[in-house]
Design a protein around this motif. Structure first.
Motif, PDB file in Angstrom:
ATOM      1  N   PHE A 265       0.673  -1.258  -0.713  1.00 48.44           N
ATOM      2  CA  PHE A 265      -0.061  -0.140  -0.016  1.00 48.44           C
ATOM      3  C   PHE A 265       0.894   0.997   0.303  1.00 48.44           C
ATOM      4  O   PHE A 265       0.447   1.864  -0.923  1.00 48.44           O
ATOM      5  CB  PHE A 265      -0.996  -0.262   1.022  1.00 48.44           C
ATOM      6  CG  PHE A 265      -1.539   1.189   0.983  1.00 48.44           C
ATOM      7  CD1 PHE A 265      -2.860   1.794   0.256  1.00 48.44           C
ATOM      8  CD2 PHE A 265      -2.005   1.863   2.236  1.00 48.44           C
ATOM      9  CE1 PHE A 265      -4.117   2.357  -0.186  1.00 48.44           C
ATOM     10  CE2 PHE A 265      -2.631   3.001   2.168  1.00 48.44           C
ATOM     11  CZ  PHE A 265      -3.725   3.483   1.379  1.00 48.44           C
ATOM     12  N   ALA A 268       1.610   2.094  -3.659  1.00 57.69           N
ATOM     13  CA  ALA A 268       1.297   2.638  -4.351  1.00 57.69           C
ATOM     14  C   ALA A 268       0.759   3.735  -3.842  1.00 57.69           C
ATOM     15  O   ALA A 268       1.049   4.464  -4.779  1.00 57.69           O
ATOM     16  CB  ALA A 268      -0.689   1.899  -3.871  1.00 57.69           C
ATOM     17  N   GLY A 272       1.089   6.726  -7.215  1.00 60.96           N
ATOM     18  CA  GLY A 272       0.107   6.307  -7.464  1.00 60.96           C
ATOM     19  C   GLY A 272      -0.298   7.956  -8.270  1.00 60.96           C
ATOM     20  O   GLY A 272       0.622   9.342  -7.302  1.00 60.96           O
ATOM     21  N   THR A 301      -7.438   1.099  -2.850  1.00 58.02           N
ATOM     22  CA  THR A 301      -6.840   1.399  -4.366  1.00 58.02           C
ATOM     23  C   THR A 301      -6.896   3.073  -4.229  1.00 58.02           C
ATOM     24  O   THR A 301      -7.867   3.671  -3.576  1.00 58.02           O
ATOM     25  CB  THR A 301      -7.712   0.865  -4.938  1.00 58.02           C
ATOM     26  OG1 THR A 301      -8.960   1.895  -5.344  1.00 58.02           O
ATOM     27  CG2 THR A 301      -6.995  -0.634  -4.981  1.00 58.02           C
ATOM     28  N   CYS A 303      -6.775   6.315  -6.461  1.00 54.65           N
ATOM     29  CA  CYS A 303      -7.848   6.500  -8.107  1.00 54.65           C
ATOM     30  C   CYS A 303      -6.750   7.105  -8.770  1.00 54.65           C
ATOM     31  O   CYS A 303      -6.303   8.145  -8.473  1.00 54.65           O
ATOM     32  CB  CYS A 303      -9.117   7.258  -7.525  1.00 54.65           C
ATOM     33  SG  CYS A 303     -10.196   6.208  -5.734  1.00 54.65           S
TER      34      CYS A 303
END
Length: 364
Positions: A265, A268, A272, A301, A303
């Motif tokens: 995570f 990400a 991200g 997640t 976006c």
């Protein structure tokens, strides 16, 4: 054509409006792109629209209602600017009246505060001497230190609250936009509740002494706090202001809980897509925002840009990374409430150590 125009990303960078805000103003008809690629749907803005975008950003920061902004933009390039001047003057008057009303309310609140008995003052008259396990206190300080404020205008938040009651010690830190709470057990006191705010430099000095498994002595005597490890001591004056009632602030409604693998995570979140904060809610500084969503199967997640569902939660990316690091676990629980409710980051092994992050609005 494209060489003479700005892409939506370039317009966002140059005008002070975020990409999501530009999409919003396109959808509401306030600032419609000069051209939209029929294949990709990508938006392009003409040179003359740059001044309009800058004006829109300024009016938005001034809090002008969207209906009035629409009229200002419509009349901006015309020869008769009387309507624009009247709209600006009317909004300025609203702001001045609102400020006057706010001053009256704050004056009343301050008067009420002066009339109230301050319970924390009497609590500080109690002397506390208790033993704390060094590893427990070290873990507690590590879990909350990241959330302490550095704002000189709010010295009561520029430290770590030591909240001692019975045989429990809770340590708390907040800078208004995030809060962290942790707990350690104590022995030898067992008395009524005492709260002191340990300045951040002193809290760091205490943490530096907690290097082994021994028990340490914590002493609070009036406005002075000391930590003794036998041969070494860290001591000093506490802040003389009062810490906000954090127990009210952490009473969050039940939300959706999702277990996340922290290393995956974190990657990400670090890699991200981010959104530039347009509202500048956090100490007047724009920040990178991460927008999170929880799928039906509980998977969290990050976006993609353009995925702006109203149920998603936007938070300061740097603050989220700090909270994940402070959690000090390979698995943590993220608890989501409404998009306007704080995001809670909890450990799986205890309910007593957690942090919360305030959400950030993407657009009005």
């Amino acid at each position: 054509m494209e060489s003479e125009m700005r892409s939506i990303g370039e317009m966002a960078r140059d005008s002070g409006l975020s990409v999501s805000a530009l999409r919003f103003y396109d959808g509401t008809g306030v600032l419609v792109p000069a051209w939209v690629d029929p294949v990709s749907g990508y938006r392009w803005y003409g040179p003359e629209q740059f001044e309009e975008a800058q004006l829109l950003a300024r009016l938005r920061r001034a809090g002008m209602p969207l209906a009035d902004i629409r009229l200002v933009l419509a009349g901006w390039s015309g020869s008769d600017t009387d309507l624009v001047r009247k709209l600006l003057q009317a909004h300025l008057l609203r702001l001045e009246l609102g400020l006057s009303d706010a001053r009256d309310e704050f004056f009343t609140i301050r008067a009420l505060l002066e009339c109230r008995e301050n319970p924390m003052t009497s609590l500080r008259t109690t002397t506390v001497r208790s033993a704390v396990a060094a590893p427990e206190l070290a873990a507690a300080l590590d879990a909350v230190r990241f959330a302490a404020s550095t704002d000189p205008e709010l010295p009561m938040l520029g430290g770590v609250l030591f909240d001692i009651e019975g045989d429990e010690l809770r340590v708390v830190a907040t800078d208004r936009y995030r809060m962290a709470v942790a707990q350690a057990g104590t022995t030898g006191y067992g008395g009524p509740r005492v709260q002191v705010i340990v300045p951040s430099p002193l809290a760091d000095a205490m943490r530096a002494l907690l290097s082994d498994d021994a028990s340490v002595q914590l002493t609070v005597d009036g406005d002075r706090v000391a930590l003794d490890t036998g041969g070494r001591q860290a001591a000093g004056q506490c802040h003389d202001q009062d810490f906000p009632d954090y127990r009210r602030l952490v009473r969050l409604p039940a939300g959706r809980r999702a277990l996340v693998d922290v290393p995956a995570f974190r990657e990400a979140v670090e890699t991200g897509p981010v959104r530039a904060s347009e509202v500048r809610e956090q100490d007047g500084v724009s920040c990178d925002l991460i927008v999170l969503k929880v799928a039906a199967d509980g998977v969290v997640t990050v976006c993609e840009d353009g995925d702006d569902d109203q149920d998603h939660v936007a938070v300061n990316r740097e603050f989220l990374l700090h909270a994940l690091a402070a959690g000090a676990r390979n698995q943590l629980v993220l608890e989501f409430g409404a998009p306007t409710a704080p995001l809670a980051i909890r450990r799986t092994d205890t309910e007593d150590t957690y942090s919360i992050l305030m959400p950030v609005r993407l657009e009005n």
